[in-house]
Design an enzyme around this catalytic site. Structure first.
Site, short mmCIF file in Angstrom:
data_model
loop_
_atom_site.label_atom_id
_atom_site.label_comp_id
_atom_site.label_asym_id
_atom_site.label_seq_id
_atom_site.Cartn_x
_atom_site.Cartn_y
_atom_site.Cartn_z
N LYS A 120 0.84 -1.20 0.00
CA LYS A 120 0.00 0.00 0.00
C LYS A 120 0.88 1.25 0.00
O LYS A 120 0.68 2.15 -0.79
CB LYS A 120 -0.90 -0.05 1.24
CG LYS A 120 -1.88 1.07 1.36
CD LYS A 120 -2.83 0.80 2.52
CE LYS A 120 -3.65 2.03 2.86
NZ LYS A 120 -4.55 1.80 4.00
N GLU A 164 10.59 -4.56 4.67
CA GLU A 164 10.72 -5.96 4.23
C GLU A 164 10.38 -6.10 2.75
O GLU A 164 11.11 -6.72 1.98
CB GLU A 164 9.77 -6.87 5.04
CG GLU A 164 10.11 -7.01 6.51
CD GLU A 164 9.44 -5.97 7.38
OE1 GLU A 164 9.09 -4.86 6.88
OE2 GLU A 164 9.26 -6.25 8.58
N GLY A 203 -4.90 -2.46 5.48
CA GLY A 203 -4.10 -3.59 4.99
C GLY A 203 -4.76 -4.94 5.24
O GLY A 203 -4.90 -5.77 4.33
N ARG A 204 -5.22 -5.15 6.48
CA ARG A 204 -5.79 -6.47 6.81
C ARG A 204 -7.21 -6.65 6.27
O ARG A 204 -7.83 -7.69 6.49
CB ARG A 204 -5.71 -6.70 8.32
CG ARG A 204 -6.34 -5.63 9.16
CD ARG A 204 -5.94 -5.76 10.62
NE ARG A 204 -6.39 -4.66 11.44
CZ ARG A 204 -5.74 -3.50 11.58
NH1 ARG A 204 -4.62 -3.30 10.94
NH2 ARG A 204 -6.22 -2.54 12.35
N GLU A 226 -4.67 -7.60 15.29
CA GLU A 226 -4.17 -6.27 14.93
C GLU A 226 -5.31 -5.26 15.02
O GLU A 226 -5.10 -4.09 15.29
CB GLU A 226 -3.54 -6.27 13.52
CG GLU A 226 -2.55 -5.13 13.34
CD GLU A 226 -1.77 -5.20 12.03
OE1 GLU A 226 -2.37 -5.46 10.99
OE2 GLU A 226 -0.55 -4.97 12.06
N HIS A 266 -5.16 -34.68 17.42
CA HIS A 266 -4.09 -35.56 17.87
C HIS A 266 -2.96 -34.77 18.50
O HIS A 266 -1.85 -35.29 18.65
CB HIS A 266 -3.58 -36.41 16.70
CG HIS A 266 -4.64 -37.34 16.20
ND1 HIS A 266 -4.72 -38.66 16.59
CD2 HIS A 266 -5.71 -37.11 15.41
CE1 HIS A 266 -5.77 -39.21 16.01
NE2 HIS A 266 -6.40 -38.29 15.29
N LYS A 307 9.57 -0.94 14.52
CA LYS A 307 10.08 -0.52 13.20
C LYS A 307 11.12 0.58 13.37
O LYS A 307 12.18 0.58 12.74
CB LYS A 307 8.94 0.06 12.35
CG LYS A 307 8.00 -0.93 11.75
CD LYS A 307 7.10 -0.18 10.75
CE LYS A 307 5.85 -0.95 10.43
NZ LYS A 307 4.88 -0.19 9.64
C1 G6Q Z 1 -2.52 -4.15 8.14
C2 G6Q Z 1 -1.30 -3.45 8.47
C3 G6Q Z 1 -0.03 -4.10 7.95
C4 G6Q Z 1 0.32 -3.78 6.51
C5 G6Q Z 1 1.76 -4.19 6.25
C6 G6Q Z 1 2.18 -3.96 4.83
O1 G6Q Z 1 -3.62 -3.79 8.43
O2 G6Q Z 1 -1.41 -2.13 8.12
O3 G6Q Z 1 -0.03 -5.49 8.12
O4 G6Q Z 1 -0.55 -4.43 5.64
O5 G6Q Z 1 2.60 -3.48 7.13
O6 G6Q Z 1 2.08 -2.62 4.49
P1 G6Q Z 1 2.23 -2.15 3.01
O7 G6Q Z 1 1.14 -2.75 2.21
O8 G6Q Z 1 2.18 -0.66 3.03
O9 G6Q Z 1 3.58 -2.65 2.52
#
Ligand code: G6Q
Length: 505
Positions: free
Chosen positions: A168, A174, A230-231, A316, A347, A467
């Protein structure tokens, strides 16, 4: 105690509730303003107050003729324009019309993303494997651990490989580290010709300028908007890998499944509203019984990544310690979600759920038919899911155990106290449409819980501190000269030890 919506059944009768409990919980929802909060979300109000954003994942699956206005603009046409663009691109990959730099068709799709830009695509890919184009290979790279990238591309031909950089912000450490390694890997194999990037990299992002800076033509960028968290984004362009895997038609039926549950959540009275009931039960056990976790147990192998996906969605969103107004909270909020597909868990950890000292509410998820029918397998699978919830609810008394001839001394070990709560969610079979319904049920259950706890389910400030500290530590690990370390003594010693290990390697 059952509720049904869009062909999905929730059996919540094996819970520690009476009709009175239910009506009191519904009063709690009403008293917390759930109805007006639902309406505010669907109207596009900026309910994510700490980030001053609307929360409109429901717009991602709204039909073409719907109108949802944010800042004076109907966002639904934009959503459908991106879906069209994704469909065109997916088709060109699936038919082989899209060629790589050397003229070979694309056979491997690698999604690079993390968190919300990874967990949804991975889960959906696994969940909908049955519907996928088997001539294409899909890989997902998320961890900054180089092993993740190395193993993902080890057996791939760069000339046949397309990377989808899903971010996003397009600034996530990463993802950008992996994307740069992918770029180098691809360029090296394709003769260093920068023009090859356009054929082997596309982006899913809201940040066009960073995408361009990376070298991806913004014509190959699939956009979304700040009102998609994001989620909550797997049904936006973040689902591009999903659409390539299952095809645009299947993707659309998945969106339709989401939408059917959105409408149910928006309109059904609370006493018949499945996500509301699920959310209220989560609050009930968290705040009135001190339950600390919820187990999600899908009896469907394709849903093996569903619990991992739900962990982000739930924890989250609702792992918060202050209210919307910033006041400290005096009651427990999000439980810990975890789980594994049945029957494997039976199990291993089910022992604790049946006889341990903790109360662990369970969500069993099961289907009427298997996508891979084989002899007696599905009846055996389903017998197990029904048996587990029955055993948890009704247990086995000491008298019953003894009547079976168990010696007195052994009887206590074999007693099941019962009264251990569970829900069973039952649908016909795992189609893209049903997957959409299932996810939407949990999204709105999370929303319901957040409203009752008076928290913002749509920010995630808790991921920031680590971070920032990592950015400070990176140069301390990379610099050749011995750095001046100003952390606590434990962190200083770990950094020094790592530098030593690195030097002596
Ligand atoms: C989700 C968070 C988080 C996000 C990641 C990736 O709700 O905001 O998990 O999706 O940090 O972020 P980017 O899509 O910006 O790389």
């Amino acid at each position: 105690m059952t509720a049904e919506a869009a062909g999905v059944l929730l059996d919540y009768s094996k819970n520690r509730i009476t009709n009175e409990t239910l009506s009191l919980l519904i009063q709690l929802a009403e008293g917390s303003g759930l109805r007006s909060r639902i309406d505010a979300m669907f109207r596009g109000e900026k309910i994510n107050v700490t980030e001053k954003r609307a929360v409109l994942h429901v717009a991602l699956r709204a039909p073409k003729d719907a109108s949802i206005v944010v800042d004076g603009e109907n966002v639904v046409p934009q959503v459908h324009a991106v879906l069209e663009k994704m469909a065109g691109f997916s088709k060109s990959i699936r038919t082989g019309e899209w060629k790589g730099h050397t003229g070979k068709r694309i056979r491997n799709i690698v999604n690079i993303g993390i968190g919300g830009s990874d967990l949804g695509p991975v889960m959906a890919y696994e969940a909908l494997r049955h519907y996928r184009d088997r001539s294409l290979a899909f890989r997902f790279v998320s961890n900054v651990d180089s092993t993740d990238f190395a193993e993902a591309v080890r057996d791939l031909d760069p000339a046949e490989t397309l990377f989808i950089v899903s971010s996003k912000t397009f600034t996530t450490l990463e993802t950008m580290t992996n994307a740069h390694s992918a770029r180098a890997w691809s360029l090296e194999a394709l003769g260093g010709d920068e023009s090859s990037i356009a054929k082997h990299f596309v982006a899913v992002s809201t940040n066009a300028s960073e995408v361009a800076k990376f070298g991806i033509d913004t014509a190959n960028m699939f956009g979304f908007w700040d009102w998609v968290g994001g989620r909550y984004s797997m049904d936006s362009a973040i689902g591009l890998s999903t659409m390539i895997a299952i095809g645009p038609e299947n993707f659309r039926t998945m969106l339709d499944g989401f939408h059917q549950i959105d409408e149910h959540f928006r309109t059904a009275p609370f006493e018949r509203n499945i996500p509301v009931l699920m959310g209220l039960l989560a609050v009930w056990y968290t705040d009135f019984f001190g339950a600390e976790t919820v187990a999600v147990l899908p009896y469907e192998q394709y849903l093996k990544r569903f619990p991992a996906y739900l962990q982000q969605l739930t924890m989250e969103s609702n792992g918060k310690h202050v209210t919307l107004d910033g006041a400290e909270i005096a009651y427990p909020t999000s439980p810990i979600y975890w789980g594994e597909p049945g029957t494997n868990g039976q199990h291993s950890f089910y022992q604790l759920i049946h006889q341990g000292t903790r109360l662990i509410p369970c969500d069993f998820i099961a289907f009427g038919t298997s996508l891979n029918p084989l002899g007696r397998h599905h009846d055996i699978l389903m017998a197990n899911v029904f048996a587990q919830s029955e055993a948890l609810a009704f247990g086995k008394t000491s008298d019953q155990v003894k009547a079976e001839g168990t010696p007195e001394w052994l009887a206590p070990q074999r007693v099941f106290e019962g009264n251990r709560p569970s829900n069973t969610i039952l649908a016909d079979r795992l189609t893209p449409e049903v997957l959409g319904k299932l996810i939407a049920l949990y999204e709105h259950s999370v929303f319901t819980q957040g409203v009752i706890w008076q928290i913002n389910s749509f920010d995630q400030w808790g991921v920031e501190l680590g971070k920032v500290l990592a950015q400070r530590i990176i140069p301390e690990l990379e610099t050749a000269a011995e750095p001046e370390l100003g952390h606590d003594s434990s962190t200083n010693a770990l950094i020094s030890r790592y530098r030593h290990l690195k030097e002596s390697a």
